[in-house]
Each structure stands twice: as structure tokens, then as C-alpha cells.
Scaffold this motif. Structure first.
Motif, mmCIF file in Angstrom:
data_model
loop_
_atom_site.group_PDB
_atom_site.id
_atom_site.type_symbol
_atom_site.label_atom_id
_atom_site.label_comp_id
_atom_site.label_asym_id
_atom_site.label_seq_id
_atom_site.Cartn_x
_atom_site.Cartn_y
_atom_site.Cartn_z
ATOM 1 N N ILE A 89 43.398 14.834 78.704
ATOM 2 C CA ILE A 89 43.042 16.179 79.165
ATOM 3 C C ILE A 89 42.403 16.122 80.550
ATOM 4 C CG2 ILE A 89 41.574 18.185 78.697
ATOM 5 C CD1 ILE A 89 41.977 17.473 75.661
ATOM 6 N N GLN A 90 41.506 15.167 80.737
ATOM 7 C CA GLN A 90 40.846 15.023 82.040
ATOM 8 C C GLN A 90 41.882 14.703 83.122
ATOM 9 O OE1 GLN A 90 37.969 11.860 82.268
ATOM 10 N NE2 GLN A 90 37.251 12.503 84.274
ATOM 11 N N ARG A 91 42.787 13.809 82.839
ATOM 12 C CA ARG A 91 43.796 13.403 83.833
ATOM 13 C C ARG A 91 44.745 14.562 84.165
ATOM 14 N NH1 ARG A 91 45.525 11.100 87.948
ATOM 15 N NH2 ARG A 91 47.086 9.479 87.841
ATOM 16 N N ALA A 92 45.148 15.318 83.141
ATOM 17 C CA ALA A 92 46.083 16.429 83.349
ATOM 18 C C ALA A 92 45.398 17.683 83.899
ATOM 19 C CB ALA A 92 46.785 16.766 82.036
ATOM 20 N N GLY A 93 44.091 17.799 83.674
ATOM 21 C CA GLY A 93 43.359 18.976 84.155
ATOM 22 C C GLY A 93 43.180 20.059 83.108
ATOM 23 N N SER A 94 43.915 19.985 82.007
ATOM 24 C CA SER A 94 43.825 20.974 80.938
ATOM 25 C C SER A 94 44.642 20.470 79.758
ATOM 26 C CB SER A 94 44.381 22.316 81.404
ATOM 27 O OG SER A 94 44.642 23.174 80.305
ATOM 28 N N LYS A 95 44.226 20.839 78.545
ATOM 29 C CA LYS A 95 45.022 20.432 77.381
ATOM 30 C C LYS A 95 46.376 21.134 77.364
ATOM 31 C CE LYS A 95 43.096 23.638 73.965
ATOM 32 N NZ LYS A 95 42.390 23.684 72.680
ATOM 33 N N TRP A 96 46.524 22.193 78.126
ATOM 34 C CA TRP A 96 47.787 22.929 78.199
ATOM 35 C C TRP A 96 48.747 22.308 79.210
ATOM 36 C CZ3 TRP A 96 47.938 25.495 74.019
ATOM 37 C CH2 TRP A 96 46.768 26.042 73.488
ATOM 38 N N LYS A 97 48.350 21.192 79.807
ATOM 39 C CA LYS A 97 49.198 20.503 80.777
ATOM 40 C C LYS A 97 49.559 19.090 80.326
ATOM 41 C CE LYS A 97 47.228 23.050 84.660
ATOM 42 N NZ LYS A 97 46.479 22.939 85.917
ATOM 43 N N VAL A 98 49.305 18.803 79.050
ATOM 44 C CA VAL A 98 49.590 17.474 78.500
ATOM 45 C C VAL A 98 50.889 17.539 77.699
ATOM 46 C CG1 VAL A 98 48.731 15.625 77.006
ATOM 47 C CG2 VAL A 98 47.119 16.958 78.369
ATOM 48 N N TYR A 99 51.781 16.591 77.969
ATOM 49 C CA TYR A 99 53.095 16.543 77.318
ATOM 50 C C TYR A 99 53.256 15.235 76.557
ATOM 51 C CZ TYR A 99 54.195 20.451 80.373
ATOM 52 O OH TYR A 99 54.178 21.668 81.002
ATOM 53 N N VAL A 100 54.172 15.255 75.610
ATOM 54 C CA VAL A 100 54.448 14.064 74.803
ATOM 55 C C VAL A 100 55.958 13.889 74.677
ATOM 56 C CG1 VAL A 100 54.371 15.330 72.600
ATOM 57 C CG2 VAL A 100 53.919 12.856 72.632
ATOM 58 N N CYS A 101 56.379 12.647 74.602
ATOM 59 C CA CYS A 101 57.761 12.331 74.250
ATOM 60 C C CYS A 101 57.707 11.130 73.317
ATOM 61 C CB CYS A 101 58.603 12.057 75.489
ATOM 62 S SG CYS A 101 58.082 10.659 76.447
ATOM 63 N N SER A 102 58.730 10.985 72.496
ATOM 64 C CA SER A 102 58.714 9.907 71.508
ATOM 65 C C SER A 102 60.092 9.263 71.391
ATOM 66 C CB SER A 102 58.263 10.431 70.145
ATOM 67 O OG SER A 102 59.146 11.448 69.701
ATOM 68 N N PHE A 103 60.094 8.053 70.889
ATOM 69 C CA PHE A 103 61.321 7.280 70.716
ATOM 70 C C PHE A 103 61.256 6.539 69.387
ATOM 71 C CE2 PHE A 103 63.522 3.113 71.801
ATOM 72 C CZ PHE A 103 64.792 3.580 71.513
ATOM 73 N N GLU A 104 62.151 6.910 68.473
ATOM 74 C CA GLU A 104 62.281 6.185 67.208
ATOM 75 C C GLU A 104 63.234 5.029 67.461
ATOM 76 O OE1 GLU A 104 63.022 8.645 63.676
ATOM 77 O OE2 GLU A 104 62.514 10.362 64.954
ATOM 78 N N VAL A 105 62.754 3.820 67.402
ATOM 79 C CA VAL A 105 63.552 2.633 67.708
ATOM 80 C C VAL A 105 64.556 2.413 66.576
ATOM 81 C CG1 VAL A 105 63.495 0.176 68.238
ATOM 82 C CG2 VAL A 105 61.577 1.649 68.920
ATOM 83 N N PRO A 106 65.853 2.533 66.856
ATOM 84 C CA PRO A 106 66.849 2.365 65.788
ATOM 85 C C PRO A 106 66.773 0.970 65.174
ATOM 86 C CG PRO A 106 67.863 3.219 67.792
ATOM 87 C CD PRO A 106 66.460 2.814 68.140
ATOM 88 N N GLY A 107 66.490 0.911 63.903
ATOM 89 C CA GLY A 107 66.387 -0.369 63.207
ATOM 90 C C GLY A 107 65.205 -1.210 63.645
ATOM 91 N N GLY A 108 64.304 -0.626 64.407
ATOM 92 C CA GLY A 108 63.186 -1.376 64.966
ATOM 93 C C GLY A 108 62.060 -1.597 63.974
ATOM 94 N N THR A 109 61.393 -2.696 64.159
ATOM 95 C CA THR A 109 60.216 -3.019 63.361
ATOM 96 C C THR A 109 58.967 -2.720 64.184
ATOM 97 O OG1 THR A 109 60.091 -5.281 64.195
ATOM 98 C CG2 THR A 109 61.487 -4.905 62.245
#
Length: 145
Positions: free
Chosen positions: A70-90
Motif C-alpha cells: 500500500i505504501q509503495r503504490a500510494g493507496s490500497k486501490w492502486k495495488v494489483y495482483v496476478c497469479s500463475f498456477e504451475v501446470p503439474g508443478g510442485t
């Protein structure tokens, strides 16, 4: 879809606003980002993590590093997320991808950083010289014995 990582990258799902995201109960690597220039579609990676279960990571803002995001982005409304499910990954695969991304992007909210380094003693000295010479000396009509 965004691409993160080395070479061809990893196909991450997102980015999406963290404040409105309900994390699925899946194992994945995730990156937290913000837009340094809000009018552009460029994102800066500020945290990289991985989880056996994203729904257990206390998203959106109870995560131990959320205050930094939040501090780095300046607001909690400016924070984004992305995710990656590793196929067959451990878990080991997810950890390695997270380390690689941390070494590449040096996200400021990660407490632990990794170097992009190569040491000759690992598997030998790196050489960019071509390696097209035959392994053994034989003519084109000779078969290995």
C-alpha cells in the motif's frame, strides 16, 4: 495475461485490482504490482510470493507485507495482483519460479532478495563459443561402434 520471468516468461492470470480479488484455493505463484504511471498499462512488480493455497494468504490486506504494498503504490486501490498456477508443478517448482522472478525484478517489498549469478564451480565455465564440432572423429558414413 501478462508475461513475467526469463526467456519466454510465465503466463500469469491478471493483473486485477487486489482490493476486489477473491483468491482461489489453489497452489500458485503470485506477483503484487502497481502502476507507476496510472495512465499507462505498465506495472511495476513490488512483491513476489508463492502459496500452497492462495485463499490462505490473508488477501487482500491482512498479508504480512500488505502495508509495504500500500505504501509503495500510494493507496490500497492502486495495488494489483496476478497469479500463475504451475501446470503439474510442485512446491519446489513454485519456490524456484518465485526466486527467479525476485532475482529479475528485485521487488522492493520482498524481505529476501536473490541474485542473478553464475559460478563456474556449479557446472563449469560458461562459454558462448559454438559447440558444433563432432564428439568423436568419424566420417559421415561411419556409424558408432
Amino acid at each position: 495475461m501478462i508475461r513475467l520471468g526469463s526467456l519466454a516468461g510465465y503466463p500469469f492470470d491478471g493483473p486485477r485490482l487486489l482490493a476486489g480479488w477473491t483468491p482461489p484455493p489453489v497452489a500458485a505463484v503470485y506477483a503484487i504490482m502497481y502502476k507507476p504511471e496510472p495512465e499507462k498499462e505498465n506495472y511495476a512488480v513490488i512483491y513476489v510470493g508463492h502459496a500452497d493455497d492462495l485463499s490462505a494468504q490473508r488477501f487482500p490486506f491482512q498479508h504480512p507485507r500488505a502495508a509495504c504494498w500500500i505504501q509503495r503504490a500510494g493507496s490500497k486501490w492502486k495495488v494489483y495482483v496476478c497469479s500463475f498456477e504451475v501446470p503439474g508443478g510442485t512446491r519446489a517448482h513454485r519456490e524456484q519460479i518465485a526466486r527467479e522472478l525476485t532475482a529479475v525484478y528485485r521487488p522492493s517489498c520482498n524481505e529476501r532478495q536473490y541474485d542473478h549469478a553464475w559460478k563456474d564451480e556449479w557446472i563449469g565455465e560458461y562459454s558462448a563459443a559454438p559447440t558444433t564440432a563432432p564428439v568423436t572423429r568419424r566420417g559421415p558414413d561411419q556409424r558408432p561402434g
